[in-house]
Design an enzyme around this catalytic site. Structure first.
Site, PDB file in Angstrom:
ATOM      1  CG  HIS A 111      54.935 -46.125  65.622  1.00 49.85           C
ATOM      2  ND1 HIS A 111      55.920 -46.416  66.540  1.00 49.85           N
ATOM      3  CD2 HIS A 111      54.695 -47.289  64.964  1.00 49.85           C
ATOM      4  CE1 HIS A 111      56.264 -47.693  66.438  1.00 49.85           C
ATOM      5  NE2 HIS A 111      55.533 -48.239  65.486  1.00 49.85           N
ATOM      6  CD  GLU A 113      56.301 -40.188  67.708  1.00 48.87           C
ATOM      7  OE1 GLU A 113      57.077 -40.126  68.662  1.00 48.87           O
ATOM      8  OE2 GLU A 113      55.530 -41.165  67.518  1.00 48.87           O
TER       9      GLU A 113
END
EC number: 3.5.4.5
Length: 303
Positions: A111, A113
């Site tokens: 992902h 982040e």
């Protein structure tokens, strides 16, 4: 593997910079990124220079940079690019973007982040103070960020809402403290894994294993990838109190490689060094390397 390679990273970044209203800022960014071979990273002095020159805060600059960061995404499953900027205690900006891999399992995904944070980790940042992202963090990423040594003070900035603490998005959180773990992601490690080798790639993988964060399984694991031009990229295992949001070592290394403007097609060698106490990432690593182009894995077990 067709990996976004239809357009080189420089072409994608040029397209994103064309959307920035301030043309002088866009030109300066193009020059700086080009000078560093499109590494998705801005050192603190460059961030400060842009903020002073264009009379903006670093938070405003990070929001402007999100479409540039998203250029590093490989959304081969979702076709949905997410960009993130992690700001370190050093003041450096670390870009991140979602990395997806077709034909393997969806758990191999990185992902945005996770991408920005692990990018900062591989560059030896000591703490993340702020995360800027173009979409609200999913539950998986909120839990991943809760493992950080800065989780209690971490601020999250979105285009529509800034300066929210992580625990605004993850109230009453389950985390390392529930499992009596004090050493957090980004804290220094001392695993003392040892090998005698003169091979720089094996040494790099050993160093990555010694940096890994695995307080729950005690499976310390690190990988090193060597490109055809002899560049080496490391990846350390980042374990999570909730288990499933953990980031495997190969994902950390691939992400680091991609955020440095390189292509996975250029990987020539891979070495995984691991102390497989309760787990092993050997099988998962071999599976993804096979998908990337039948890259052989040298596996070294240490104790």
């Amino acid at each position: 593997m067709t990996h976004h390679s239809l357009k080189h990273i420089s072409d994608r970044i040029k397209q994103a910079l064309n959307q920035i209203e301030n043309r002088n800022l866009a030109q300066d960014l193009w020059y700086i990124l080009g000078e560093q071979n499109f590494q998705g990273f801005l050192p603190a002095f460059t961030v400060n220079h842009f903020c002073e020159k264009y009379h903006m805060t670093d938070k405003e600059l990070a929001l402007i940079l999100l479409p540039v960061s998203a250029c590093y995404a490989n959304p081969t499953i979702s076709h949905f690019s997410v960009g993130a900027i992690a700001k370190g205690e050093s003041g450096n900006f670390y870009f991140g973007a979602n990395q997806e891999f077709c034909t393997t399992n969806i758990q191999q995904t990185v992902h945005a982040e996770q991408s920005a944070i692990s990018h900062a980790w591989m560059r030896r940042e000591s703490k993340i103070t702020e995360i800027t992202v173009n979409y609200t963090p999913c539950g998986h990423c909120r839990q991943f960020m809760n493992e950080l040594n800065s989780a209690e003070t971490l601020r999250i900035h979105l285009p529509h809402s800034q300066d929210n603490l992580l625990h605004h998005y993850l109230p009453d959180a389950f985390g390392p403290h529930n499992l009596q773990i004090d050493n957090r992601l980004f804290d220094k490690k001392a695993h003392n894994l040892f090998l005698i080798t003169e091979d720089p790639l094996i040494q790099a993988a050993l160093d990555a294993a010694n940096q890994s964060h695995a307080p729950y399984s005690k499976t310390y694991s690190g990988i090193a990838l060597q490109l055809q031009d002899q560049q080496i990229f490391q990846g350390s295992y980042a374990e999570n109190a909730a288990f499933n949001p953990s980031l495997p070592p190969l994902q950390t290394a691939l992400n680091y490689l991609l955020l440095n403007g390189n292509e996975v097609e250029n990987i020539a060698r891979a070495v995984l060094v691991e102390q497989p106490f309760r787990l092993s990432y050997r099988g998962m690593t071999e599976e993804l390397l096979a998908y990337l182009g039948d890259i052989p894995l040298d596996y070294i077990q240490v104790s």
